[in-house]
Scaffold this motif. Structure first.
Motif, PDB file in Angstrom:
ATOM      1  N   GLU A  36      -7.342  28.627  25.879  1.00  0.00           N
ATOM      2  CA  GLU A  36      -7.149  29.269  27.228  1.00  0.00           C
ATOM      3  C   GLU A  36      -7.545  28.287  28.397  1.00  0.00           C
ATOM      4  N   GLY A  37      -8.245  26.974  27.985  1.00  0.00           N
ATOM      5  CA  GLY A  37      -8.738  26.180  28.956  1.00  0.00           C
ATOM      6  C   GLY A  37     -10.084  26.262  29.375  1.00  0.00           C
ATOM      7  N   ALA A  38     -10.718  25.212  29.974  1.00  0.00           N
ATOM      8  CA  ALA A  38     -12.283  25.419  30.146  1.00  0.00           C
ATOM      9  C   ALA A  38     -12.544  24.182  31.476  1.00  0.00           C
ATOM     10  N   VAL A  39     -13.608  24.376  31.973  1.00  0.00           N
ATOM     11  CA  VAL A  39     -13.999  23.375  32.840  1.00  0.00           C
ATOM     12  C   VAL A  39     -14.876  22.583  32.205  1.00  0.00           C
ATOM     13  N   GLY A  40     -14.468  21.119  32.184  1.00  0.00           N
ATOM     14  CA  GLY A  40     -15.329  20.354  31.441  1.00  0.00           C
ATOM     15  C   GLY A  40     -16.118  19.297  32.156  1.00  0.00           C
ATOM     16  N   GLY A  41     -17.021  18.704  31.352  1.00  0.00           N
ATOM     17  CA  GLY A  41     -18.165  17.679  32.079  1.00  0.00           C
ATOM     18  C   GLY A  41     -18.557  16.648  30.829  1.00  0.00           C
ATOM     19  N   VAL A  42     -18.852  15.537  31.153  1.00  0.00           N
ATOM     20  CA  VAL A  42     -19.477  14.489  30.254  1.00  0.00           C
ATOM     21  C   VAL A  42     -20.491  13.928  30.878  1.00  0.00           C
ATOM     22  N   VAL A  63      -8.694  17.001  38.160  1.00  0.00           N
ATOM     23  CA  VAL A  63      -8.181  17.862  37.116  1.00  0.00           C
ATOM     24  C   VAL A  63      -9.588  18.858  36.540  1.00  0.00           C
ATOM     25  N   ASN A  64      -9.437  19.990  36.743  1.00  0.00           N
ATOM     26  CA  ASN A  64     -10.482  20.913  36.282  1.00  0.00           C
ATOM     27  C   ASN A  64     -10.538  21.547  34.955  1.00  0.00           C
ATOM     28  N   THR A  65      -9.350  21.450  34.287  1.00  0.00           N
ATOM     29  CA  THR A  65      -9.144  22.183  33.025  1.00  0.00           C
ATOM     30  C   THR A  65      -9.057  21.131  31.660  1.00  0.00           C
ATOM     31  N   VAL A  66      -9.677  21.526  30.701  1.00  0.00           N
ATOM     32  CA  VAL A  66      -9.690  20.705  29.506  1.00  0.00           C
ATOM     33  C   VAL A  66      -9.255  21.670  28.157  1.00  0.00           C
ATOM     34  N   HIS A  67      -8.407  20.969  27.516  1.00  0.00           N
ATOM     35  CA  HIS A  67      -7.697  22.078  26.451  1.00  0.00           C
ATOM     36  C   HIS A  67      -8.377  21.669  25.171  1.00  0.00           C
ATOM     37  N   ALA A  68      -9.089  20.872  24.781  1.00  0.00           N
ATOM     38  CA  ALA A  68      -9.893  20.352  23.624  1.00  0.00           C
ATOM     39  C   ALA A  68     -10.502  19.053  23.692  1.00  0.00           C
ATOM     40  N   VAL A  69     -11.513  18.955  22.893  1.00  0.00           N
ATOM     41  CA  VAL A  69     -12.287  17.766  22.978  1.00  0.00           C
ATOM     42  C   VAL A  69     -12.292  17.207  21.567  1.00  0.00           C
ATOM     43  N   LEU A  70     -11.952  15.748  21.393  1.00  0.00           N
ATOM     44  CA  LEU A  70     -12.018  15.196  20.014  1.00  0.00           C
ATOM     45  C   LEU A  70     -13.305  14.481  19.880  1.00  0.00           C
ATOM     46  N   GLN A  92       2.243  24.357  21.099  1.00  0.00           N
ATOM     47  CA  GLN A  92       1.734  25.617  21.129  1.00  0.00           C
ATOM     48  C   GLN A  92       1.880  26.059  22.625  1.00  0.00           C
ATOM     49  N   GLY A  93       2.512  24.939  23.706  1.00  0.00           N
ATOM     50  CA  GLY A  93       2.459  25.548  24.991  1.00  0.00           C
ATOM     51  C   GLY A  93       1.562  25.552  25.777  1.00  0.00           C
ATOM     52  N   ILE A  94       0.589  24.527  25.306  1.00  0.00           N
ATOM     53  CA  ILE A  94      -0.814  24.464  25.892  1.00  0.00           C
ATOM     54  C   ILE A  94      -0.963  23.161  26.840  1.00  0.00           C
ATOM     55  N   GLY A  95      -1.312  23.277  28.052  1.00  0.00           N
ATOM     56  CA  GLY A  95      -1.501  21.946  28.795  1.00  0.00           C
ATOM     57  C   GLY A  95      -1.489  21.991  30.030  1.00  0.00           C
TER      58      GLY A  95
END
Length: 339
Positions: A36-42, A63-70, A92-95
């Protein structure tokens, strides 16, 4: 604690974890999915990082939304695995909806494990895709799996004195809000249990039976060996189900590095590429505030590092022996058992 509490990053609502472990040599990758997405930082602290899409996470960027982290082994080659993560998410239709397509946002970081086994074998797009297929909200496997498969620690005085690293997870819950961490520990330095101060894994003495304490050895004036830049690195993800802004996510990632500093001695060296990502899924309506979240992140990261060492399995490759924390504990206990 909630009834489903498993002391892992998957206690955070909206988070799933999947590993791919390469069967041909010690390497692999791990994926933290947020459907469902998340706000990301690093926050990048090491001087030799290998990263992807970190500029995107700057609070000044759009861009505010992250869908995965590798998180991947394979050094810079391992960044290829992100393509497989993107392909799986797209299916999966996610992005991010850009009108003509959905573009999955997948930041990532790699660690160096090319010195264990055939360096021509490293995580690729197929590995990233497989890690996504394996992702669940259950307690993730820990130790010598995924991005932690080829990890080792305590390399200041040469690989022949190092020990096996790995990947670990932990979580902390306060007033119904959870902060969890998934950390792949491949540090130049030693790893300690922050509750007891006991060394768990690190550089060993000449006989290979005990740990020498890297920091104290350096302070005694004994110099390190020549070290290859970037041949180490601890990478990971800190996540919470509280809501975060991008600026707060960046601060939370920075707090996670306090956990690394508690658990790894020395940390953030010129030869590590230490990088932590932060995710806020926003699936809990309230928050204890950023100060409390930061303390929770520090604790979760430190605990995850210790769990990685406790779960790691020793590795033998030809003449190279990388014992685990449990291997060395068994060696120390052997004389007592014989007595």
């Amino acid at each position: 604690m909630p009834p489903s509490f498993s002391n892992s990053i998957t206690d955070v609502r909206g988070i799933e974890v999947g590993h791919f472990t390469e069967p041909r040599r010690p390497t692999g990758c791990s994926v933290v999915l947020v459907r469902e997405g998340a706000v990301g930082g690093v926050d990048v602290r090491g001087a030799a990082p290998g990263t992807r899409e970190t500029d995107l996470l700057d609070p000044a960027n759009m861009v505010n939304t992250v869908h995965a982290v590798l998180l991947s082994g394979g050094s810079a080659f391992g960044l290829d695995a992100a393509g497989g993560v993107m392909r799986w998410l797209e299916e999966q239709g996610i992005g991010l909806d850009v009108g003509t397509a959905r573009v999955p946002i997948v930041p990532g970081a790699v660690l160096f494990d090319l010195h264990v086994g055939d360096s021509r074998i490293r995580p690729d797009a197929a590995a990233g895709y497989a890690a996504c297929q394996a992702a669940t909200s259950a307690l993730p496997a820990q130790g010598s799996v995924g991005a932690g498969t080829g990890a080792c620690v305590g390399k200041m005085f040469g690989m022949e004195h190092a020990m096996k690293g790995g990947i670990g997870t932990a979580s902390v819950c306060v007033d119904g809000v959870t902060v969890g961490a998934l950390i792949a520990v491949n540090a130049l330095g030693d790893v300690v249990d922050t509750d007891t101060g006991q060394l768990l894994a690190g550089a060993r003495t000449a006989d290979g039976q005990t740990m020498r304490n890297t920091s104290r050895t350096l302070l005694a004036g004994i110099p390190p060996l020549s070290i290859l830049a970037g041949a180490n690195t601890t990478i990971g993800v800190v996540a919470t189900d509280a809501s975060l802004t991008k600026a707060q996510a960046q601060r939370l990632a920075g707090a996670g590095h306090d956990g690394l500093a508690r658990a790894i001695h020395p940390v953030h060296t010129l030869y590590d590429g230490d990088t932590l990502f932060a995710l806020g899924t926003g699936q809990v309506a309230h928050s204890p505030g950023l100060n409390v979240l930061a303390v929770m992140a520090t604790e979760a990261v430190a605990l995850a590092c210790a769990n990685a060492m406790r779960a790691a399995e020793g590795l033998r490759l030809g003449d190279l022996w990388l014992p685990s924390a449990s291997d060395l504990a068994s060696l120390r206990a052997a004389p007592t058992q014989r007595a």
